[in-house]
Scaffold this motif. Sequence first.
Motif, short mmCIF file in Angstrom:
data_model
loop_
_atom_site.label_atom_id
_atom_site.label_comp_id
_atom_site.label_asym_id
_atom_site.label_seq_id
_atom_site.Cartn_x
_atom_site.Cartn_y
_atom_site.Cartn_z
N PRO A 163 18.38 -5.75 1.62
CA PRO A 163 16.93 -6.00 1.71
C PRO A 163 16.16 -5.77 0.41
CG PRO A 163 17.68 -4.90 3.68
CD PRO A 163 18.84 -4.90 2.73
N VAL A 164 16.61 -4.84 -0.45
CA VAL A 164 15.91 -4.64 -1.72
C VAL A 164 16.51 -5.51 -2.83
CG1 VAL A 164 15.07 -2.32 -1.25
CG2 VAL A 164 17.31 -2.61 -2.31
N ILE B 283 11.79 0.71 1.90
CA ILE B 283 11.66 0.74 0.44
C ILE B 283 11.25 -0.63 -0.09
CG2 ILE B 283 12.92 1.05 -1.73
CD1 ILE B 283 14.62 3.18 -0.27
N ARG B 284 11.86 -1.68 0.44
CA ARG B 284 11.48 -3.04 0.02
C ARG B 284 10.00 -3.29 0.30
NH1 ARG B 284 13.80 -8.74 0.56
NH2 ARG B 284 11.97 -10.04 0.87
N GLU B 285 9.57 -2.97 1.52
CA GLU B 285 8.18 -3.21 1.89
C GLU B 285 7.23 -2.41 1.00
OE1 GLU B 285 6.64 -4.16 5.44
OE2 GLU B 285 8.09 -5.79 5.40
N GLY B 286 7.57 -1.16 0.71
CA GLY B 286 6.72 -0.33 -0.14
C GLY B 286 6.59 -0.92 -1.53
N ARG B 287 7.70 -1.40 -2.08
CA ARG B 287 7.68 -1.99 -3.42
C ARG B 287 6.86 -3.28 -3.44
NH1 ARG B 287 11.67 -0.64 -7.21
NH2 ARG B 287 11.86 -2.83 -7.84
N GLY C 234 6.78 8.50 4.15
CA GLY C 234 8.15 8.09 4.37
C GLY C 234 8.61 7.21 3.21
N PRO C 235 9.76 6.55 3.35
CA PRO C 235 10.29 5.77 2.22
C PRO C 235 9.38 4.64 1.77
CG PRO C 235 11.55 5.40 4.24
CD PRO C 235 10.67 6.58 4.49
N ALA C 236 8.65 4.00 2.69
CA ALA C 236 7.73 2.93 2.29
C ALA C 236 6.58 3.50 1.47
CB ALA C 236 7.20 2.20 3.53
N GLY C 237 5.98 4.58 1.96
CA GLY C 237 4.86 5.19 1.24
C GLY C 237 5.26 5.73 -0.11
N LEU C 238 6.43 6.38 -0.17
CA LEU C 238 6.90 6.95 -1.43
C LEU C 238 7.21 5.86 -2.45
CD1 LEU C 238 9.26 9.83 -0.23
CD2 LEU C 238 6.94 10.03 -1.13
N ALA C 239 7.87 4.78 -2.01
CA ALA C 239 8.21 3.69 -2.93
C ALA C 239 6.94 3.05 -3.48
CB ALA C 239 9.08 2.66 -2.23
N SER D 284 16.32 -0.56 -10.97
CA SER D 284 15.42 -1.70 -11.18
C SER D 284 14.99 -2.35 -9.87
CB SER D 284 16.10 -2.74 -12.08
OG SER D 284 17.16 -3.41 -11.41
N THR D 285 15.74 -2.12 -8.81
CA THR D 285 15.41 -2.71 -7.50
C THR D 285 15.21 -1.67 -6.41
OG1 THR D 285 17.77 -2.95 -7.02
CG2 THR D 285 16.64 -4.87 -7.98
N ASN D 286 15.63 -0.44 -6.64
CA ASN D 286 15.65 0.58 -5.58
C ASN D 286 15.16 1.90 -6.16
OD1 ASN D 286 16.20 2.35 -3.49
ND2 ASN D 286 18.35 1.74 -3.25
N ASN D 287 14.01 2.36 -5.67
CA ASN D 287 13.46 3.62 -6.17
C ASN D 287 14.29 4.83 -5.79
OD1 ASN D 287 11.18 1.60 -5.80
ND2 ASN D 287 10.15 3.17 -7.01
N PHE D 288 14.96 4.76 -4.64
CA PHE D 288 15.60 5.96 -4.10
C PHE D 288 17.03 5.68 -3.62
CE2 PHE D 288 11.02 5.99 -2.74
CZ PHE D 288 10.57 6.77 -3.80
#
Length: 488
Positions: free
Chosen positions: A59-60, A466-470, A152-157, A85-89
């Motif tokens: 997904p990312v 993570i994808r959505e957050g980015r 969560g992961p979306a907010g953090l990303a 470059s594609t994944n913060n975490f």
Amino acid sequence: MGKVTGFLEFERLEEGYAPVEQRVKHYREFVIGLDADQAKIQGARCMDCGTPFCNNGCPVNNIIPDFNDLVFQGDWKNAITVLHSTNNFPEFTGRICPAPCEAACTLNVNDDPVGIKSIEHAIIDRAWAEGWVTPQPAAVKTGKKVAVVGSGPAGLAAAQQLARVGHSVTVFEKNSRIGGLLRYGIPDFKMEKSHIDRRVAQMEAEGVVFKTGVLVGAWPADSKVTNDAKTVVTPEALKADFDAVLLAGGAEQSRDLPVPGRDLDGVHFAMEFLPQQNKVNAGDKLKGQLRAEGKHVIVIGGGDTGSDCVGTSNRHGAASVTQFELLPQPPEQENKPLVWPYWPIKLRTSSSHEEGCEREFAIATKEFLGEKGKVKAVKTVRLEWKDGKMGEVPGSEQVLPADLVLLAMGFVSPVASILDSFGVEKDARGNAKAGVEIDGGYRTGVDKVFAAGDMRRGQSLVVWAIREGRQAARAVDEYLMGASTLPR
């Protein structure tokens, strides 16, 4: 990518586990990751595909063949650059993502796929050990302020991406610690919370401000969802103080099971049970913690949350653990030519199942039976599929002992009162209505307000969050600045 003949020479090597008798005595991680030589060999299995389907399976959109090749070449530092470059975490996804990229691997057509997740895990753990993961503060501040609701992961990303392009970002979390369902829903034995803590420290050095114990909007008084808020901020105040607001909370409304006896003591949502143990692990003092020791535990729901309940119950010392699934038992091996490169339906046995669990398929709960207000048993019936419909098997009723029942049947939507307090329109499933178009994506119908993650798409995976957050971060940046250098 990798070694030209590597997929012919080397077999897939799985990460190892500590022995069951050892790991059930604690709540620490027990996965034995690949060492450098093992990771190199696994990277060598990556073929020089004409079309690397793994990229789209992820997904990312991780650039998987590139970091596999870099690991094979021993260039670990550039491997983490490509991965970041594609994944913060990647330390989150390398531990708890189910790896749809591996299902899409070209090798998976007729062989074992490349161990992409284990390689990702090895890259990020080495990067932290070598000190390559450092803060990346913005060189220039934009003067714009963004509020992110939910950590969560979306907010953090989203928060990290927005801070790195110069916005002043404040993250609001209703609980006392940052992390959302990463913190309170994922057991420590699957992901220790120190991984969240060091990312928070990195983000603080990048300028992100975290405010815990702060509830934004309204919260239902009868909700059983974890909520440690000591302060309430109104949506109106938030919109007045910030140039943009991103709603990135979770889909925290658990699916209920309204059968007779539901109100008996001892019948609980999984998200009443799991967060309590995580809080105790973190040093919190709880009164009346839900415990499974010496009890016959029934877990209703065959997914990851149910598996987490199984593992936690085993660590409590349950007398027995049984997991229910409505659907029939899937095949042990999928029909690869039929389903590849998509996520296959097949029997999946988790590490928690291996620690001790009876699994019952094609079974439904008819009633919870109790004595003196406490659950003591579950009345069930077998199910069968006939003419495309699921029906009960006559004469198949049975009664199973149960002192603790955990409902782990998924999550239906965000808590409605949060969206209602902002005046955000909901879709048919109760999620925040916001499209993902490139121009104006992730925007709700309320001025300044965006939505991403489970709050927008519904219950999903950490990698989707993570994808959505980015992507939402890019949409917010475009809204504030007219254009964005952030990746889509």
